[in-house]
Scaffold this active site. Structure first.
Site, short mmCIF file in Angstrom:
data_model
loop_
_atom_site.label_atom_id
_atom_site.label_comp_id
_atom_site.label_asym_id
_atom_site.label_seq_id
_atom_site.Cartn_x
_atom_site.Cartn_y
_atom_site.Cartn_z
N ARG A 111 0.85 -1.18 0.00
CA ARG A 111 0.00 0.00 0.00
C ARG A 111 0.89 1.24 0.00
NH1 ARG A 111 -4.48 2.64 2.86
NH2 ARG A 111 -4.19 4.78 2.22
N ASP A 123 -6.94 -1.15 1.74
CA ASP A 123 -7.21 -0.20 2.81
C ASP A 123 -7.80 -1.02 3.94
OD1 ASP A 123 -7.26 2.29 3.83
OD2 ASP A 123 -8.94 3.02 2.66
N ASP A 125 -9.40 -0.44 7.55
CA ASP A 125 -9.87 0.60 8.47
C ASP A 125 -10.65 0.00 9.62
OD1 ASP A 125 -8.92 2.98 7.34
OD2 ASP A 125 -10.57 3.09 5.92
#
Length: 195
Positions: A111, A123, A125
């Site tokens: 990333r 991603d 989160d």
């Protein structure tokens, strides 16, 4: 006619998973959103789920369906679309360690953080952690924009329709408020719970 490929999880398997959970003393529930718009998006998200499960102190309990969504905060057509999913985990890790693990998984998939809302291989989160509400700048809980993002709320709603976003209300109501525009379920794709 029911779809033969969608089988309910047998009770014995659920009991096995719960029995294995005794290894986690007093685990907390966390909701993690995954998104990818570069490379093999499905494979990358599955790889991130498998790495979460391989982490001591984390058990993946549920994996949402896959959604395809338009990139957020950028000109339409300037980036590939995202695949998004949500996983529910039980964990004995504190939020800061869970964040470190998420960042390590992002790094494992190369990333790159060059621009805000830039394209990304993965991603990871943390959307919510137990009922924690924290304004810590390193990790704000719940995620400060989760309540306005259908690409988080729709998959989360699929696996936990009665869930609450701490301090903000039920996800069903929040999802009804933002709507599902630009968030398409990909029924042809499937993520699996780690073995």
């Amino acid at each position: 006619m029911s779809d033969p490929t969608v089988q309910p999880v047998p009770t014995a398997v659920v009991e096995q998973v719960d029995a294995a959970d005794i290894t986690l003393s007093n685990p907390k529930r966390a909701v993690i959103a995954l998104g990818s718009n570069l490379g093999n998006r499905l494979e990358t998200i599955q790889g991130a789920i498998d790495l979460l499960e391989d982490t001591p102190g984390i058990r993946v309990k549920a994996v949402s369906p896959v959604y395809e969504t338009e990139p957020w905060g950028v000109e339409p057509g300037t980036q590939p679309s995202y695949f998004n999913a949500v996983v529910l985990v039980k964990t004995t890790l504190p939020p800061s360690s869970l964040l470190e693990r998420g960042q390590a998984i992002e790094e494992a998939f190369d990333r790159v953080r060059e621009e805000r809302w830039g394209p990304r291989t993965i991603d990871v989160d943390i959307v919510a952690y137990a009922d924690v509400v924290s304004s810590d700048p390193l990790l704000t809980l719940p995620h400060p924009r989760a309540h306005e993002r259908a690409f988080v709320l729709a998959p989360w709603h699929d696996v936990e329709p009665g869930a609450q976003l701490p301090g903000l209300g039920g996800i069903a109501e929040l999802l009804a408020g933002v709507g599902r525009t630009g968030v398409a379920p990909r029924v042809d794709l499937e993520l699996r719970l780690p073995e």
